[in-house]
Each structure stands twice: as C-alpha cells, then as structure tokens.
Enzyme design. Structure first.
Site, PDB file in Angstrom:
ATOM      1  N   HIS A   1      31.036  -0.527 -81.566  1.00  0.00           N
ATOM      2  CA  HIS A   1      30.994  -1.586 -82.588  1.00  0.00           C
ATOM      3  C   HIS A   1      30.680  -2.940 -81.958  1.00  0.00           C
ATOM      4  O   HIS A   1      30.961  -3.996 -82.532  1.00  0.00           O
ATOM      5  CB  HIS A   1      32.322  -1.637 -83.355  1.00  0.00           C
TER       6      HIS A   1
ATOM      7  N   CYS B   1      22.283 -16.058 -80.962  1.00  0.00           N
ATOM      8  CA  CYS B   1      21.553 -16.856 -81.955  1.00  0.00           C
ATOM      9  C   CYS B   1      20.484 -15.969 -82.583  1.00  0.00           C
ATOM     10  O   CYS B   1      19.641 -15.404 -81.875  1.00  0.00           O
ATOM     11  CB  CYS B   1      20.891 -18.062 -81.285  1.00  0.00           C
TER      12      CYS B   1
ATOM     13  N   ALA C   1      50.101   6.043 -84.391  1.00  0.00           N
ATOM     14  CA  ALA C   1      51.389   5.716 -85.009  1.00  0.00           C
ATOM     15  C   ALA C   1      51.574   6.439 -86.338  1.00  0.00           C
ATOM     16  O   ALA C   1      52.697   6.698 -86.755  1.00  0.00           O
ATOM     17  CB  ALA C   1      51.500   4.209 -85.203  1.00  0.00           C
TER      18      ALA C   1
HETATM   19  N1  APR Z   1      49.880   2.825 -81.026  1.00  0.00           N
HETATM   20  C1  APR Z   1      49.154   3.844 -81.595  1.00  0.00           C
HETATM   21  N2  APR Z   1      48.608   3.772 -82.839  1.00  0.00           N
HETATM   22  C2  APR Z   1      48.826   2.645 -83.531  1.00  0.00           C
HETATM   23  C3  APR Z   1      49.593   1.561 -83.029  1.00  0.00           C
HETATM   24  C4  APR Z   1      50.136   1.690 -81.716  1.00  0.00           C
HETATM   25  N3  APR Z   1      50.868   0.726 -81.148  1.00  0.00           N
HETATM   26  N4  APR Z   1      49.631   0.582 -83.979  1.00  0.00           N
HETATM   27  C5  APR Z   1      48.903   1.041 -85.035  1.00  0.00           C
HETATM   28  N5  APR Z   1      48.425   2.277 -84.771  1.00  0.00           N
HETATM   29  C6  APR Z   1      47.547   3.109 -85.591  1.00  0.00           C
HETATM   30  C7  APR Z   1      47.688   2.908 -87.095  1.00  0.00           C
HETATM   31  O1  APR Z   1      48.667   3.802 -87.595  1.00  0.00           O
HETATM   32  C8  APR Z   1      46.297   3.244 -87.616  1.00  0.00           C
HETATM   33  O2  APR Z   1      46.208   4.615 -88.014  1.00  0.00           O
HETATM   34  O3  APR Z   1      46.225   2.738 -85.290  1.00  0.00           O
HETATM   35  C9  APR Z   1      45.379   3.033 -86.399  1.00  0.00           C
HETATM   36  C10 APR Z   1      44.401   1.883 -86.545  1.00  0.00           C
HETATM   37  O4  APR Z   1      43.515   2.200 -87.566  1.00  0.00           O
HETATM   38  P1  APR Z   1      42.518   1.093 -88.148  1.00  0.00           P
HETATM   39  O5  APR Z   1      43.247  -0.157 -88.370  1.00  0.00           O
HETATM   40  O6  APR Z   1      41.811   1.726 -89.292  1.00  0.00           O
HETATM   41  O7  APR Z   1      41.528   0.828 -86.930  1.00  0.00           O
HETATM   42  P2  APR Z   1      40.250   1.653 -86.469  1.00  0.00           P
HETATM   43  O8  APR Z   1      40.414   3.102 -86.661  1.00  0.00           O
HETATM   44  O9  APR Z   1      39.929   1.172 -85.120  1.00  0.00           O
HETATM   45  O10 APR Z   1      39.131   1.092 -87.482  1.00  0.00           O
HETATM   46  C11 APR Z   1      37.815   1.487 -87.298  1.00  0.00           C
HETATM   47  O11 APR Z   1      37.063  -0.082 -88.940  1.00  0.00           O
HETATM   48  O12 APR Z   1      37.260  -2.110 -89.878  1.00  0.00           O
HETATM   49  C12 APR Z   1      36.499  -1.367 -89.047  1.00  0.00           C
HETATM   50  O13 APR Z   1      35.081  -2.137 -87.342  1.00  0.00           O
HETATM   51  C13 APR Z   1      36.415  -1.962 -87.652  1.00  0.00           C
HETATM   52  O14 APR Z   1      36.398  -0.805 -85.546  1.00  0.00           O
HETATM   53  C14 APR Z   1      37.041  -0.883 -86.775  1.00  0.00           C
HETATM   54  C15 APR Z   1      36.872   0.363 -87.605  1.00  0.00           C
END
Ligand code: APR
Length: 247
Positions: free
Chosen positions: A117, A125, A217
C-alpha cells in the site's frame, strides 16, 4: 499449545512469509482502521482516503490526514516488529509483506519489506514528480495549506500511499504473490483481511501448500482454514514465539 505449534512451524520454515496489517503497529500508538476504535468507525474511508477526495481538494486531504501522519511519523517499532525482524534474521522468514505505510518494519531492522500500500514517509508532486520526505511537508503545514511543491510550486503533493481508487504498485504486488506461491509457512499478523488484493496473499499461499499461522486480536475470515490461530496482541505473542524457537 498454539504458540508452541506456531514456533514449531516457523522453526522449520525455509521460505516463510509474513503478511502484516495495522494491528502490528497498534502497540506503537497508531490506531487501526477497523475493529474497536478503528479509524473507519469514525470516518468514511472513501470520503477521507480516496484519490477522488484528494484530487478534488488537497487541503481537505492534508487537513484530515495531518494528525494521523504526525502520530505515524513519531511512532517507534514495538516488540512485535522487532520479533518479525528477528525471525527474518534467523532465516525463518524471507520477507515481510505489509499493508502498513508507517515504515516501522524497516525501522525494526527487517531487511526485505514489501509495501503493497506504498509508504507514508514520502510525498510526490503530481505535476513535476519531485519527491520529498513527508516530515518536511508536515513541518510547513501551518504556513502552507495545501502544501506546495518545493520545485514547481504545484499544489498536488500526494503521499506515496495507495489511496482508495488508485492502482496498486505492480512490482510490490507481483513480488508479494510470487513469494506467497513459494511460501512453506504464511504468518498473518494484525490484519482483518478485509481489503483486496492484499487479503488474497495468504489464500494463495495456503492454496500453494503453505502452513498458516494467524496472530490477531480478533477473529478473521481465514481463521476456519488456518493451521494455527492465536487471538492475542502481536507485541506479546511474536516475542514468545521467537523465544520458543530460541531466537
Ligand atoms: N495485535 C494483533 N492484532 C491487533 C492488535 C494487536 N495489538 N490490535 C488490533 N489488532 C487487530 C484488529 O483486531 C483487526 O482485526 O488488527 C486488525 C487490524 O485490521 P484493520 O484495521 O482492518 O487493518 P488492516 O487489515 O491492515 O487494513 C487493511 O485497509 O483501510 C485500508 O489501506 C488500509 O492497509 C489498510 C487496509
């Protein structure tokens, strides 16, 4: 039991691959997107993180992303990042594919980081293609909104992250899927696996015969097919795995 099983699988991995998401950086103080307190529970991603939104009004984009960027630029790697770097250094991982744009895997010492990403540490720019560190642009937002290109004066300075509606970086995505097809173990850390094509990377690895470990988590859609599922904090679980392997 499951942490022990995860350590066993990784200790014999020859082409292990990690896929990480926002959860691995949560303990560094960077909010996640989904799940409890996630950014997208407060803002509509298409409204604040799409290319159309940026092109329509760069000021609005810079204003809404300013605080998150300040937090990300000030953040430091946590024990989860460092454990992944240790697993790579010990030969149990060949690379970390990340959905994160915060650069913390590199700061923790991981040598091969594939940013599918993009990176939030650089700004480009769109008029003259000049690039500069985001930290330099952040520093002048009080006097310049939207910030102007230091070379051509243009006002379409975009962080080198993939915004919704933008094409993915082909080389990084190609590398990620090639490593997934060759992986014998896939370690998924801190991702809701809700965003594609990144969420397909572990599916391709599993279909190609890889054993799979999920450290998250909360439950993910891949939990039912994974070999090992650990619902916990990356900063607690990953160092434990490294210790069990004897890293
Ligand atoms: N340790 C392990 N897991 C965790 C922790 C932790 N300390 N804290 C939160 N989580 C988990 C949450 O339960 C959740 O399922 O991490 C996950 C994060 O998920 P998202 O917030 O959806 O992030 P991600 O999967 O990286 O999102 C993918 O979406 O918005 C776009 O571009 C953005 O790269 C991102 C993509």
């Amino acid at each position: 039991m499951t942490v022990k099983r995860a350590a066993e699988l990784l200790s014999t991995a020859g082409s292990g691959l990690a896929l990480t998401g926002a959860g691995v950086s949560a303990e560094s103080g960077i909010p996640t997107f989904r799940g409890e307190g996630g950014l997208w529970t407060k803002y509509d991603p298409v409204k604040v993180a799409s290319i159309d939104y940026f092109m329509a009004d760069p000021s609005a984009y810079w204003t809404s992303s300013r605080e998150r960027a300040r937090v990300a630029l000030a953040a430091r790697p946590n024990p989860g990042h460092r454990a992944l770097a240790a697993l790579e250094a010990a030969g149990h991982l060949v690379a970390v594919v990340t959905q994160n744009t915060d650069g913390l895997h590199q700061d923790a010492g991981t040598r091969r980081v594939i940013e599918v990403h993009g990176s939030g540490r650089t700004v480009q720019c769109l008029d003259c293609d000049n690039r500069e560190p985001r930290s330099a642009v952040q520093a002048r937002l009080d006097s310049e909104m939207p910030p102007r290109c230091a070379v051509c004066g243009g006002t379409f300075l975009k962080p080198t992250v993939v915004l919704f509606g933008e094409a993915m970086p082909q080389a990084a995505v190609g590398d990620a899927f090639a490593l997934a097809r060759a992986a014998d173990v896939i370690l998924i850390v801190g991702s809701s696996l809700a965003v594609y094509p990144a969420a397909d990377i572990p599916v391709v690895a599993i279909r190609s015969g890889a054993r799979s470990i999920i450290v998250n988590a909360e439950p993910t859609p891949l939990d039912p097919v994974a070999d090992v599922v650990i619902h916990g904090r990356a900063g607690d679980v990953l160092p434990e795995i490294v210790e069990l392997i004897g890293g």
